[in-house]
Design a protein around this motif. Structure first.
Motif, PDB file in Angstrom:
ATOM      1  N   PHE A 135       0.801  -1.239   0.000  1.00 21.37           N
ATOM      2  CA  PHE A 135       0.000   0.000   0.000  1.00 21.37           C
ATOM      3  C   PHE A 135       0.832   1.287   0.000  1.00 21.37           C
ATOM      4  CE2 PHE A 135      -2.988  -2.985   2.347  1.00 21.37           C
ATOM      5  CZ  PHE A 135      -3.768  -3.232   1.234  1.00 21.37           C
ATOM      6  N   THR A 136       1.612   1.493   1.059  1.00 25.05           N
ATOM      7  CA  THR A 136       2.183   2.821   1.276  1.00 25.05           C
ATOM      8  C   THR A 136       3.065   3.289   0.127  1.00 25.05           C
ATOM      9  OG1 THR A 136       2.063   2.476   3.645  1.00 25.05           O
ATOM     10  CG2 THR A 136       3.517   4.244   2.893  1.00 25.05           C
ATOM     11  N   SER A 137       3.997   2.447  -0.311  1.00 27.66           N
ATOM     12  CA  SER A 137       4.910   2.894  -1.367  1.00 27.66           C
ATOM     13  C   SER A 137       4.197   2.969  -2.718  1.00 27.66           C
ATOM     14  CB  SER A 137       6.088   1.938  -1.475  1.00 27.66           C
ATOM     15  OG  SER A 137       5.611   0.693  -1.910  1.00 27.66           O
ATOM     16  N   LEU A 138       2.971   2.442  -2.780  1.00 29.97           N
ATOM     17  CA  LEU A 138       2.200   2.530  -4.021  1.00 29.97           C
ATOM     18  C   LEU A 138       1.195   3.680  -3.954  1.00 29.97           C
ATOM     19  CD1 LEU A 138       1.757  -1.283  -4.672  1.00 29.97           C
ATOM     20  CD2 LEU A 138       2.870   0.317  -6.238  1.00 29.97           C
ATOM     21  N   ASN A 139       1.449   4.599  -3.019  1.00 27.11           N
ATOM     22  CA  ASN A 139       0.687   5.848  -2.987  1.00 27.11           C
ATOM     23  C   ASN A 139      -0.763   5.674  -2.536  1.00 27.11           C
ATOM     24  OD1 ASN A 139       0.745   8.656  -3.443  1.00 27.11           O
ATOM     25  ND2 ASN A 139      -0.270   8.421  -5.444  1.00 27.11           N
ATOM     26  N   PHE A 140      -1.015   4.617  -1.775  1.00 27.98           N
ATOM     27  CA  PHE A 140      -2.375   4.445  -1.233  1.00 27.98           C
ATOM     28  C   PHE A 140      -2.572   5.444  -0.105  1.00 27.98           C
ATOM     29  CE2 PHE A 140      -2.436   0.514  -3.473  1.00 27.98           C
ATOM     30  CZ  PHE A 140      -3.743   0.082  -3.532  1.00 27.98           C
ATOM     31  N   PRO A 141      -3.608   6.285  -0.140  1.00 34.42           N
ATOM     32  CA  PRO A 141      -3.877   7.157   0.996  1.00 34.42           C
ATOM     33  C   PRO A 141      -4.166   6.316   2.240  1.00 34.42           C
ATOM     34  CG  PRO A 141      -5.342   7.635  -0.863  1.00 34.42           C
ATOM     35  CD  PRO A 141      -4.591   6.394  -1.209  1.00 34.42           C
ATOM     36  N   LEU A 142      -3.870   6.874   3.394  1.00 33.24           N
ATOM     37  CA  LEU A 142      -4.045   6.126   4.656  1.00 33.24           C
ATOM     38  C   LEU A 142      -5.462   5.587   4.834  1.00 33.24           C
ATOM     39  CD1 LEU A 142      -2.057   7.748   7.581  1.00 33.24           C
ATOM     40  CD2 LEU A 142      -2.188   5.322   6.916  1.00 33.24           C
ATOM     41  N   GLU A 143      -6.417   6.377   4.360  1.00 32.57           N
ATOM     42  CA  GLU A 143      -7.812   5.969   4.589  1.00 32.57           C
ATOM     43  C   GLU A 143      -8.386   5.136   3.422  1.00 32.57           C
ATOM     44  OE1 GLU A 143      -7.791   9.732   2.300  1.00 32.57           O
ATOM     45  OE2 GLU A 143      -6.638   8.873   3.941  1.00 32.57           O
ATOM     46  N   HIS A 144      -7.503   4.697   2.504  1.00 33.24           N
ATOM     47  CA  HIS A 144      -7.992   3.943   1.335  1.00 33.24           C
ATOM     48  C   HIS A 144      -8.688   2.647   1.776  1.00 33.24           C
ATOM     49  CE1 HIS A 144      -8.112   1.815  -2.469  1.00 33.24           C
ATOM     50  NE2 HIS A 144      -7.847   2.961  -3.071  1.00 33.24           N
ATOM     51  N   HIS A 272     -24.441  -7.559 -23.160  1.00 36.18           N
ATOM     52  CA  HIS A 272     -24.990  -6.893 -24.349  1.00 36.18           C
ATOM     53  C   HIS A 272     -24.339  -5.548 -24.673  1.00 36.18           C
ATOM     54  CE1 HIS A 272     -27.899 -10.072 -24.646  1.00 36.18           C
ATOM     55  NE2 HIS A 272     -28.002  -9.970 -23.326  1.00 36.18           N
ATOM     56  N   SER A 273     -23.101  -5.357 -24.155  1.00 42.58           N
ATOM     57  CA  SER A 273     -22.413  -4.097 -24.462  1.00 42.58           C
ATOM     58  C   SER A 273     -21.415  -4.286 -25.605  1.00 42.58           C
ATOM     59  CB  SER A 273     -21.663  -3.598 -23.230  1.00 42.58           C
ATOM     60  OG  SER A 273     -20.562  -4.461 -22.985  1.00 42.58           O
ATOM     61  N   GLY A 274     -21.058  -5.546 -25.877  1.00 42.25           N
ATOM     62  CA  GLY A 274     -20.055  -5.802 -26.917  1.00 42.25           C
ATOM     63  C   GLY A 274     -18.627  -5.728 -26.394  1.00 42.25           C
ATOM     64  N   TRP A 275     -18.441  -5.318 -25.133  1.00 40.61           N
ATOM     65  CA  TRP A 275     -17.094  -5.159 -24.573  1.00 40.61           C
ATOM     66  C   TRP A 275     -16.975  -5.883 -23.235  1.00 40.61           C
ATOM     67  CZ3 TRP A 275     -13.506  -2.751 -27.546  1.00 40.61           C
ATOM     68  CH2 TRP A 275     -13.976  -1.915 -28.569  1.00 40.61           C
ATOM     69  N   VAL A 276     -15.794  -6.440 -22.956  1.00 38.59           N
ATOM     70  CA  VAL A 276     -15.556  -7.006 -21.618  1.00 38.59           C
ATOM     71  C   VAL A 276     -14.260  -6.452 -21.035  1.00 38.59           C
ATOM     72  CG1 VAL A 276     -16.854  -9.179 -21.528  1.00 38.59           C
ATOM     73  CG2 VAL A 276     -14.718  -9.077 -22.804  1.00 38.59           C
ATOM     74  N   GLU A 277     -14.329  -6.116 -19.774  1.00 34.40           N
ATOM     75  CA  GLU A 277     -13.154  -5.542 -19.118  1.00 34.40           C
ATOM     76  C   GLU A 277     -12.151  -6.638 -18.791  1.00 34.40           C
ATOM     77  OE1 GLU A 277     -13.907  -3.750 -15.241  1.00 34.40           O
ATOM     78  OE2 GLU A 277     -11.800  -4.255 -14.855  1.00 34.40           O
ATOM     79  N   ILE A 278     -10.866  -6.409 -19.084  1.00 37.26           N
ATOM     80  CA  ILE A 278      -9.897  -7.450 -18.717  1.00 37.26           C
ATOM     81  C   ILE A 278      -8.732  -6.959 -17.860  1.00 37.26           C
ATOM     82  CG2 ILE A 278     -10.403  -8.983 -20.675  1.00 37.26           C
ATOM     83  CD1 ILE A 278      -7.597  -8.092 -21.768  1.00 37.26           C
ATOM     84  N   LEU A 279      -8.481  -5.650 -17.797  1.00 37.19           N
ATOM     85  CA  LEU A 279      -7.341  -5.250 -16.959  1.00 37.19           C
ATOM     86  C   LEU A 279      -7.383  -3.778 -16.582  1.00 37.19           C
ATOM     87  CD1 LEU A 279      -5.178  -3.610 -18.983  1.00 37.19           C
ATOM     88  CD2 LEU A 279      -4.590  -5.907 -19.660  1.00 37.19           C
ATOM     89  N   GLY A 280      -6.543  -3.452 -15.582  1.00 39.46           N
ATOM     90  CA  GLY A 280      -6.347  -2.065 -15.172  1.00 39.46           C
ATOM     91  C   GLY A 280      -4.937  -1.642 -15.565  1.00 39.46           C
ATOM     92  N   CYS A 281      -4.765  -0.360 -15.837  1.00 39.38           N
ATOM     93  CA  CYS A 281      -3.445   0.079 -16.284  1.00 39.38           C
ATOM     94  C   CYS A 281      -3.287   1.587 -16.080  1.00 39.38           C
ATOM     95  CB  CYS A 281      -3.237  -0.269 -17.753  1.00 39.38           C
ATOM     96  SG  CYS A 281      -4.452   0.521 -18.841  1.00 39.38           S
ATOM     97  N   GLY A 282      -2.107   2.078 -16.398  1.00 40.95           N
ATOM     98  CA  GLY A 282      -1.884   3.519 -16.315  1.00 40.95           C
ATOM     99  C   GLY A 282      -0.406   3.849 -16.326  1.00 40.95           C
ATOM    100  N   MET A 283      -0.114   5.150 -16.266  1.00 38.48           N
ATOM    101  CA  MET A 283       1.276   5.601 -16.181  1.00 38.48           C
ATOM    102  C   MET A 283       1.674   5.629 -14.708  1.00 38.48           C
ATOM    103  SD  MET A 283       1.813   5.926 -19.313  1.00 38.48           S
ATOM    104  CE  MET A 283       3.504   6.539 -19.310  1.00 38.48           C
ATOM    105  N   VAL A 284       2.834   5.094 -14.389  1.00 40.25           N
ATOM    106  CA  VAL A 284       3.266   5.012 -12.988  1.00 40.25           C
ATOM    107  C   VAL A 284       3.239   6.409 -12.358  1.00 40.25           C
ATOM    108  CG1 VAL A 284       5.122   4.337 -11.415  1.00 40.25           C
ATOM    109  CG2 VAL A 284       4.721   3.022 -13.513  1.00 40.25           C
ATOM    110  N   ASP A 285       2.554   6.546 -11.250  1.00 45.29           N
ATOM    111  CA  ASP A 285       2.425   7.840 -10.578  1.00 45.29           C
ATOM    112  C   ASP A 285       3.818   8.311 -10.122  1.00 45.29           C
ATOM    113  OD1 ASP A 285      -0.140   9.306  -8.850  1.00 45.29           O
ATOM    114  OD2 ASP A 285       1.929   9.775  -8.317  1.00 45.29           O
ATOM    115  N   PRO A 286       4.172   9.584 -10.366  1.00 48.29           N
ATOM    116  CA  PRO A 286       5.494  10.077  -9.951  1.00 48.29           C
ATOM    117  C   PRO A 286       5.772   9.836  -8.463  1.00 48.29           C
ATOM    118  CG  PRO A 286       4.355  11.710 -11.287  1.00 48.29           C
ATOM    119  CD  PRO A 286       3.396  10.591 -11.091  1.00 48.29           C
ATOM    120  N   ASN A 287       4.730   9.863  -7.634  1.00 43.07           N
ATOM    121  CA  ASN A 287       4.934   9.588  -6.204  1.00 43.07           C
ATOM    122  C   ASN A 287       5.500   8.193  -5.961  1.00 43.07           C
ATOM    123  OD1 ASN A 287       4.095  12.031  -5.301  1.00 43.07           O
ATOM    124  ND2 ASN A 287       1.971  11.376  -4.876  1.00 43.07           N
TER     125      ASN A 287
END
Ligand code: PHE
Length: 340
Positions: A135-144, A272-287
């Motif tokens: 959690f902490t080093s991955l920028n999770f707020p304390l109250e997450h 019936h949406s035609g799409w299925v979610e398979i992953l989460g992603c993003g640019m590594v937070d500078p923190n």
């Protein structure tokens, strides 16, 4: 006495033994402590001295005859008793049932293969972790809420020792020990305190990816994920990125693929949406980079994480996640055609 002995000679000669049980009866009747032979020897004690030599001789003869007959019969039975004779090497062997690979292992290996083709190395970390790495080093707020007892299995409090809730913890472990550029995937098992149902389990598997270098952009992430989706689900697969939120990435997105079952037309699986979610992603937070002693002015990176169960369920059209953990051989043996 002599007559008794003679009688016994004939009886023994006539005795027929066809089974192991009969052989044992023979032994009990004649040879055992309370058998007939011993009782003759008891009688022998009362034989007058002048007859002892003759009768003694006869008696000993009888004893030998009994012992020989018993030995012979025993030999016959032993040679037909397959448990005791040497193995017949010409017999066909016992049919051995092949094991099969678990569907989650098959898909995990496939994911690993797809990413290793474009230069990703593999790293694995511990399942029992501390608060800092998860959690902490991955920028999770304390109250997450993910830190909450409701989501996380804590083994100890203060300092917090817990079962990792995602493989992002291995990002941190790699950043601690490896200087950028770095390009890794992290397959592994994760734990969340969730009610078990057809769609969720308290144990599941993830593959996380991390790439950190100079000038890594969102376009690199998108192209890598498109490559992955098409290798995994077929060349016609399309991807769609929806804005999302993770504490450790900025910007963050969730990626959908065009439904592999209805090809985007709409079905139960894609609701019936035609799409299925398979992953989460993003640019590594500078923190996160700062927490791990990487200069965010010099380096940037992307990360992504996916559930292996989800990918496997989509790929094989499995509708209940619990099947993966029941170890029913009828389920498991369906996924390794090369072994059957
Ligand atoms: N760790 C996230 C999860 O478990 C997935 C993720 C990984 C999202 C990396 C973004 C980047 O849901």
């Amino acid at each position: 006495m002599i007559e008794k002995i003679e009688e016994m000679f004939t009886k023994i000669a006539e005795e027929k033994v066809n089974t192991m049980q009969e052989l044992e009866n023979f032994r009990l009747q004649y040879i055992a402590k309370k058998g007939k032979l011993n009782s003759l020897f008891e009688d022998f004690k009362n034989v007058p001295n002048e007859q002892k030599r003759i009768i003694g001789q006869k008696l000993n003869e009888l004893k030998t005859v009994v012992a020989e007959k018993y030995q012979k019969l025993q030999d016959v039975f032993q040679s037909t008793d397959t448990t005791k004779t040497e193995k017949d090497l010409t017999l066909t062997g016992f049919p051995l049932q092949f094991g099969s690979r678990h569907p989650l292992s098959i898909i995990k290996n496939e994911i690993v293969q797809i990413f290793s083709k474009i230069g990703f190395d593999i790293s694995e970390g511990p399942e029992i972790e501390d608060d800092w790495h998860v959690f902490t080093s991955l920028n999770f707020p304390l109250e997450h809420p993910a830190r909450d007892m409701q989501d996380t299995f804590f083994l100890e409090k203060n300092p917090d020792i817990l079962l990792r809730t995602h493989t992002s913890s291995v990002q941190v472990r790699v950043m601690e020990t490896t200087k950028p550029p770095l390009r890794f995937i992290f397959p592994g098992r994760v734990f969340r305190n969730e009610a078990v149902s057809a769609r969720a389990h308290c144990i599941f598997h993830q593959v996380e990816g991390l790439y950190i270098n100079k000038n890594v952009s969102f376009a690199d992430l998108k192209q890598t994920l498109l490559y992955f989706a098409q290798e995994m689900f077929g060349a016609k697969t399309q991807i769609r990125l929806r804005p999302s939120y993770f504490p450790f990435t900025e910007p963050s997105a969730e990626m959908d693929i065009s439904c592999t079952i209805c090809n985007g037309k709409g079905c139960n699986v894609c609701k019936h949406s035609g799409w299925v979610e398979i992953l989460g992603c993003g640019m590594v937070d500078p923190n996160v980079l700062i927490c791990n002693n990487i200069d965010p002015n010099k380096y940037s990176g992307y990360a992504f994480g996916m559930g292996i169960e989800r990918i496997t369920m989509l790929k094989y059209q499995i509708n209940d996640i619990r099947l993966f953990f029941e170890n029913d051989i009828r389920f498991l043996s369906q996924f390794t055609p090369e072994l059957t």
